[in-house]
Scaffold this motif. Sequence first.
Motif, mmCIF file in Angstrom:
data_model
loop_
_atom_site.group_PDB
_atom_site.id
_atom_site.type_symbol
_atom_site.label_atom_id
_atom_site.label_comp_id
_atom_site.label_asym_id
_atom_site.label_seq_id
_atom_site.Cartn_x
_atom_site.Cartn_y
_atom_site.Cartn_z
ATOM 1 N N ALA A 9 0.721 -1.289 0.021
ATOM 2 C CA ALA A 9 -0.003 -0.124 0.093
ATOM 3 C C ALA A 9 0.770 1.060 -0.060
ATOM 4 C CB ALA A 9 -0.923 0.067 1.296
ATOM 5 N N ASP A 10 1.686 1.164 0.873
ATOM 6 C CA ASP A 10 2.778 2.406 0.952
ATOM 7 C C ASP A 10 3.632 2.596 -0.319
ATOM 8 O OD1 ASP A 10 2.309 3.464 3.426
ATOM 9 O OD2 ASP A 10 4.034 2.252 4.357
ATOM 10 N N ILE A 11 3.971 1.580 -0.967
ATOM 11 C CA ILE A 11 4.546 1.495 -2.541
ATOM 12 C C ILE A 11 3.821 2.197 -3.534
ATOM 13 C CG2 ILE A 11 5.519 0.124 -4.406
ATOM 14 C CD1 ILE A 11 6.766 -1.547 -1.991
ATOM 15 N N ARG A 12 2.411 1.794 -3.400
ATOM 16 C CA ARG A 12 1.443 2.109 -4.468
ATOM 17 C C ARG A 12 1.130 3.867 -4.285
ATOM 18 N NH1 ARG A 12 -1.397 -2.765 -3.234
ATOM 19 N NH2 ARG A 12 -2.769 -1.584 -1.872
ATOM 20 N N SER A 13 0.996 4.026 -3.011
ATOM 21 C CA SER A 13 0.861 5.503 -2.631
ATOM 22 C C SER A 13 1.957 6.423 -3.097
ATOM 23 C CB SER A 13 0.524 5.662 -1.205
ATOM 24 O OG SER A 13 -0.556 4.950 -0.685
ATOM 25 N N PHE A 14 3.192 6.083 -2.920
ATOM 26 C CA PHE A 14 4.257 6.738 -3.046
ATOM 27 C C PHE A 14 4.404 6.855 -4.978
ATOM 28 C CE2 PHE A 14 8.830 7.543 -4.473
ATOM 29 C CZ PHE A 14 9.160 8.335 -3.211
ATOM 30 N N ILE A 15 4.120 5.736 -5.590
ATOM 31 C CA ILE A 15 4.331 5.576 -7.076
ATOM 32 C C ILE A 15 3.080 6.386 -7.681
ATOM 33 C CG2 ILE A 15 4.070 4.143 -9.059
ATOM 34 C CD1 ILE A 15 6.891 4.259 -7.507
ATOM 35 N N ALA A 16 2.040 6.348 -6.998
ATOM 36 C CA ALA A 16 0.769 7.249 -7.257
ATOM 37 C C ALA A 16 0.869 8.638 -7.480
ATOM 38 C CB ALA A 16 -0.606 7.087 -6.627
ATOM 39 N N ALA A 17 1.653 8.948 -6.192
ATOM 40 C CA ALA A 17 2.296 10.515 -5.984
ATOM 41 C C ALA A 17 3.273 10.851 -7.258
ATOM 42 C CB ALA A 17 2.683 10.902 -4.861
ATOM 43 N N LEU A 18 4.225 9.883 -7.523
ATOM 44 C CA LEU A 18 5.098 10.246 -8.218
ATOM 45 C C LEU A 18 4.523 10.438 -9.854
ATOM 46 C CD1 LEU A 18 8.469 8.298 -8.463
ATOM 47 C CD2 LEU A 18 7.332 8.867 -10.767
ATOM 48 N N ALA A 19 3.707 9.590 -9.979
ATOM 49 C CA ALA A 19 2.836 9.702 -11.288
ATOM 50 C C ALA A 19 2.299 10.813 -11.629
ATOM 51 C CB ALA A 19 2.171 8.522 -11.589
ATOM 52 N N ALA A 20 1.570 11.384 -10.443
ATOM 53 C CA ALA A 20 0.637 12.550 -10.338
ATOM 54 C C ALA A 20 1.431 14.021 -10.374
ATOM 55 C CB ALA A 20 -0.094 12.408 -9.290
ATOM 56 N N GLY A 21 2.761 13.863 -10.250
ATOM 57 C CA GLY A 21 3.764 15.047 -10.046
ATOM 58 C C GLY A 21 3.773 15.460 -8.879
ATOM 59 N N ARG A 22 3.417 14.923 -7.710
ATOM 60 C CA ARG A 22 3.489 15.570 -6.496
ATOM 61 C C ARG A 22 4.546 15.368 -5.655
ATOM 62 N NH1 ARG A 22 -1.929 12.612 -6.288
ATOM 63 N NH2 ARG A 22 -1.032 11.213 -4.741
ATOM 64 N N LEU A 23 5.591 14.517 -6.239
ATOM 65 C CA LEU A 23 6.958 14.267 -5.783
ATOM 66 C C LEU A 23 8.047 15.244 -6.207
ATOM 67 C CD1 LEU A 23 7.110 10.526 -5.177
ATOM 68 C CD2 LEU A 23 6.018 12.333 -3.563
ATOM 69 N N SER A 24 8.718 15.742 -5.542
ATOM 70 C CA SER A 24 9.849 16.674 -6.349
ATOM 71 C C SER A 24 11.089 15.767 -6.780
ATOM 72 C CB SER A 24 10.648 17.638 -4.899
ATOM 73 O OG SER A 24 11.127 16.823 -3.922
ATOM 74 N N GLU A 25 11.996 16.432 -7.493
ATOM 75 C CA GLU A 25 13.124 15.341 -8.078
ATOM 76 C C GLU A 25 14.064 14.814 -6.890
ATOM 77 O OE1 GLU A 25 15.130 16.627 -11.502
ATOM 78 O OE2 GLU A 25 13.465 16.580 -12.742
ATOM 79 N N GLY A 26 14.143 15.735 -5.801
ATOM 80 C CA GLY A 26 14.653 15.587 -4.797
ATOM 81 C C GLY A 26 14.309 14.376 -3.892
ATOM 82 N N GLN A 27 13.034 14.243 -3.791
ATOM 83 C CA GLN A 27 12.336 13.131 -3.186
ATOM 84 C C GLN A 27 12.405 11.617 -4.065
ATOM 85 O OE1 GLN A 27 8.429 15.022 -2.845
ATOM 86 N NE2 GLN A 27 8.726 14.857 -0.561
ATOM 87 N N ILE A 28 12.274 11.825 -5.339
ATOM 88 C CA ILE A 28 12.397 10.744 -6.187
ATOM 89 C C ILE A 28 14.031 10.185 -6.036
ATOM 90 C CG2 ILE A 28 12.311 9.739 -8.366
ATOM 91 C CD1 ILE A 28 10.057 12.164 -9.102
ATOM 92 N N GLY A 29 14.883 11.128 -6.235
ATOM 93 C CA GLY A 29 16.204 10.716 -6.247
ATOM 94 C C GLY A 29 16.490 10.167 -4.881
ATOM 95 N N ALA A 30 16.090 10.663 -3.815
ATOM 96 C CA ALA A 30 16.277 10.165 -2.435
ATOM 97 C C ALA A 30 15.781 8.523 -2.235
ATOM 98 C CB ALA A 30 15.897 10.939 -1.484
ATOM 99 N N PHE A 31 14.453 8.571 -2.687
ATOM 100 C CA PHE A 31 13.835 7.109 -2.882
ATOM 101 C C PHE A 31 14.604 6.156 -3.541
ATOM 102 C CE2 PHE A 31 11.155 3.828 -4.939
ATOM 103 C CZ PHE A 31 10.635 3.523 -3.594
ATOM 104 N N ALA A 32 15.207 6.492 -4.722
ATOM 105 C CA ALA A 32 16.014 5.614 -5.856
ATOM 106 C C ALA A 32 17.475 5.328 -4.956
ATOM 107 C CB ALA A 32 16.213 6.297 -6.795
ATOM 108 N N MET A 33 17.914 6.247 -4.228
ATOM 109 C CA MET A 33 19.257 6.032 -3.552
ATOM 110 C C MET A 33 18.972 5.151 -2.380
ATOM 111 S SD MET A 33 22.416 6.501 -3.943
ATOM 112 C CE MET A 33 22.787 8.105 -4.813
ATOM 113 N N ALA A 34 17.925 5.192 -1.667
ATOM 114 C CA ALA A 34 17.662 4.515 -0.552
ATOM 115 C C ALA A 34 17.645 3.047 -0.971
ATOM 116 C CB ALA A 34 16.332 4.861 0.297
#
Length: 435
Positions: free
Chosen positions: A19-44
């Motif tokens: 559920a958390d993964i789906r929520s994060f990806i939905a926010a990513l697809a909707a443009g609600r995440l910054s590039e910094g947040q996306i990059g931080a997730f990818a690095m984690a």
Amino acid sequence: MIPQEIIRRKRDGDELDAADIRSFIAALAAGRLSEGQIGAFAMAVWFKGMSRAEIVALTLAMADSGDRLQWADIDRPIADKHSTGGVGDNVSLMLAPIAAACGLAVPMISGRGLGHTGGTLDKLESIPGYRITPDADLFHKVVKEAGCAIIGQTGTLAPADGRLYAVRDVTATVDSIPLITASILSKKLAAGLETLVLDVKVGNGAFMADRGQAEILAQSLVEVANGAGVKTSALITDMNQPLADSAGNAVEMRNCLDFLAGRKRDTRLDIVVLAFAAEMLVKSGIAASPDEAEGMARQALSSGKAAEVFARMVSMLGGPSDLIENPDRHLARAPVEKPVPAARSGWLAACDARGIGVSVIDLGGGRRHRSDRIDHRVGFSELLPLGTRVTAGEPIALVHAADEAAAERAAAALAMHYRITDDKPETTPVIAGLV
């Protein structure tokens, strides 16, 4: 859903629930995440990894972030192939029309260059007029009538992956098994495939330099894809030297056209293209055995049928109808072409394939930043394969550059990427294994 909490938990090594993964990806697809947040997730994820359940959840969430294609009106098996990326790897450009000429429908969703590796879309963009992002109706029409279409991700097909893919390229998070698995398979699931064959590269020019890591990636891809209902296998192939004798965009496109037209054959490239064609045809039930399938693929090439399929695809997607017959009329050439002399006499024993890919970027043939424009003309051609005997001063490659200074730098760099020895080296099989 608080994005930074999900990032923190993954950073600390916690397992994320679906559920958390789906929520994060939905926010990513909707443009609600910054590039910094996306990059931080990818690095984690790069540092902490993901469990198989997390990878499945990530893959499905990304596949479901947009449309899923339907092919009910096409009476051919729907099949595709994907490579994890290499240098001089233009297999897809020949393989799709060969497979289509043998009776498959191939809706191939390809990507741009990542890191030091070349991208199929960047190569296709060297063709004037070619539409890499057609609308859904045209994509469907080309697959149905030509047999294959090689395009990029549209905004509606796995859009979450499109944004994540771009950020990974500039944040040193490309070589993550969970992210590679989810990126590749989300597009393939969304494309409505029935069968899939994967090319997992291993060597100094691949994202997986270690054979063990390549096998882990191949196993991850195959297990996740088969678990999602797509019949999938993977070949592990060598990337300790460029696959073709060209590395760049227009130069690799010329290599593809010459291959399809029968004007040339690269031994290593020929082996890989035919092996993947055979695997696709057997996996899809078109052929009963690899030998029968390879014979069908060779016939598609020698008869000119594969070239006809490619020409029709290019024409239907806006490119010139005579591209195969007259490549020099349509593919721009670099203003400077300079041979790279061998530093000494001996055998070409080893090379830094990754370094060659980086040299293409240095010439302007790839991106350091998302906004960089590519010079499709530049690169290397006539690269000699390892195991070739050379004499001092003999050309080992030809540089294609925008100006004389860039050509000089690239020639010096390329010469440094090769090791020449007195003793003949052992040859490495181009196909290392099957998963």
